[in-house]
Design an enzyme around this catalytic site. Sequence first.
Site, PDB file in Angstrom:
ATOM      1  N   ASP A  30       0.859  -1.185   0.000  1.00  0.00           N
ATOM      2  CA  ASP A  30       0.000   0.000   0.000  1.00  0.00           C
ATOM      3  C   ASP A  30       0.894   1.233   0.000  1.00  0.00           C
ATOM      4  O   ASP A  30       1.859   1.314   0.776  1.00  0.00           O
ATOM      5  CB  ASP A  30      -0.903   0.017   1.237  1.00  0.00           C
ATOM      6  CG  ASP A  30      -1.930  -1.106   1.219  1.00  0.00           C
ATOM      7  OD1 ASP A  30      -2.027  -1.812   0.196  1.00  0.00           O
ATOM      8  OD2 ASP A  30      -2.638  -1.274   2.230  1.00  0.00           O
ATOM      9  N   ASP A 152     -15.210  -4.466  -1.262  1.00  0.00           N
ATOM     10  CA  ASP A 152     -14.765  -4.255   0.107  1.00  0.00           C
ATOM     11  C   ASP A 152     -15.963  -3.864   0.960  1.00  0.00           C
ATOM     12  O   ASP A 152     -16.719  -2.950   0.594  1.00  0.00           O
ATOM     13  CB  ASP A 152     -13.707  -3.157   0.152  1.00  0.00           C
ATOM     14  CG  ASP A 152     -12.508  -3.488  -0.737  1.00  0.00           C
ATOM     15  OD1 ASP A 152     -12.258  -4.696  -0.935  1.00  0.00           O
ATOM     16  OD2 ASP A 152     -11.842  -2.560  -1.210  1.00  0.00           O
TER      17      ASP A 152
END
Length: 264
Positions: A30, A152
């Site tokens: 990330d 998600d």
Amino acid sequence: MHFKEVLRKLNTLYSVLNTRKKMRIIPAIDIIDGKCVRLSKGDYDTKKIYNENPLEVAAAFEAHGIQYLHLVDLDGAKSKHIVNHKVLEKIATKTNLKIDFGGGLKTDDDLRIAFECGASQITGGSIAVKDQTTFTSWLQKFGPDKIILGADAHHEKIAVSGWQEESDKELIPFIQEYQKEGVSYVICTDISKDGMLQGPSFELYRRILEQTNEIKLIASGGISTFDELPKLAEIGCEGTIIGKAIYENRIGLKQLENFIISNV
């Protein structure tokens, strides 16, 4: 026991073992400000920097036999347009990793930049909720092997905008709806588990696979120990994304290397 029944049971066992062998290991990087970070439950205030050189991290993955990478542009997710494409380009040109790139991809131009910079696949999450027409057009143009649906969820409601917003979309119907449009790959992250090192949502993934038809489900969020990997494979997950467990040394790269070798 009748011979045919024995044969049926052996075929079932072979099918399970074959499913396990096919589960891909996909480490996550990330990116915020060009650095490798991790968040907890998608909260940007929990940012922890693990390495200022994402290429170094990616190269370490590749050195241990890993072939895939989940690269997330967290700046892009927050800004709602691609930001860290130079990081993508550097990793793509300096390694042979097959990179799934996501975070802030909203326009055809964002997608063009991502693919030109070396992404093998892209993940669309917020765009699939807020602009179904555009996301469906990407599926039609690039095909289901290139476009991953990012599903998600928090309490099984789809979250968007870097998990800063919750929609009214129910998780499993959302996936089913896009299956009808041709989606093949789905990354599902249970946000309540993400970065918490408390184990993944086994039951949720099992229900998704029971209620969808031949979806290639990639589990994400909460992976904390090596022993969880064969359990996810047994459920039928096509891949699993591992983040903080690697960075916090809960799962070693050598363990992942051995898992990959033993399942070739």
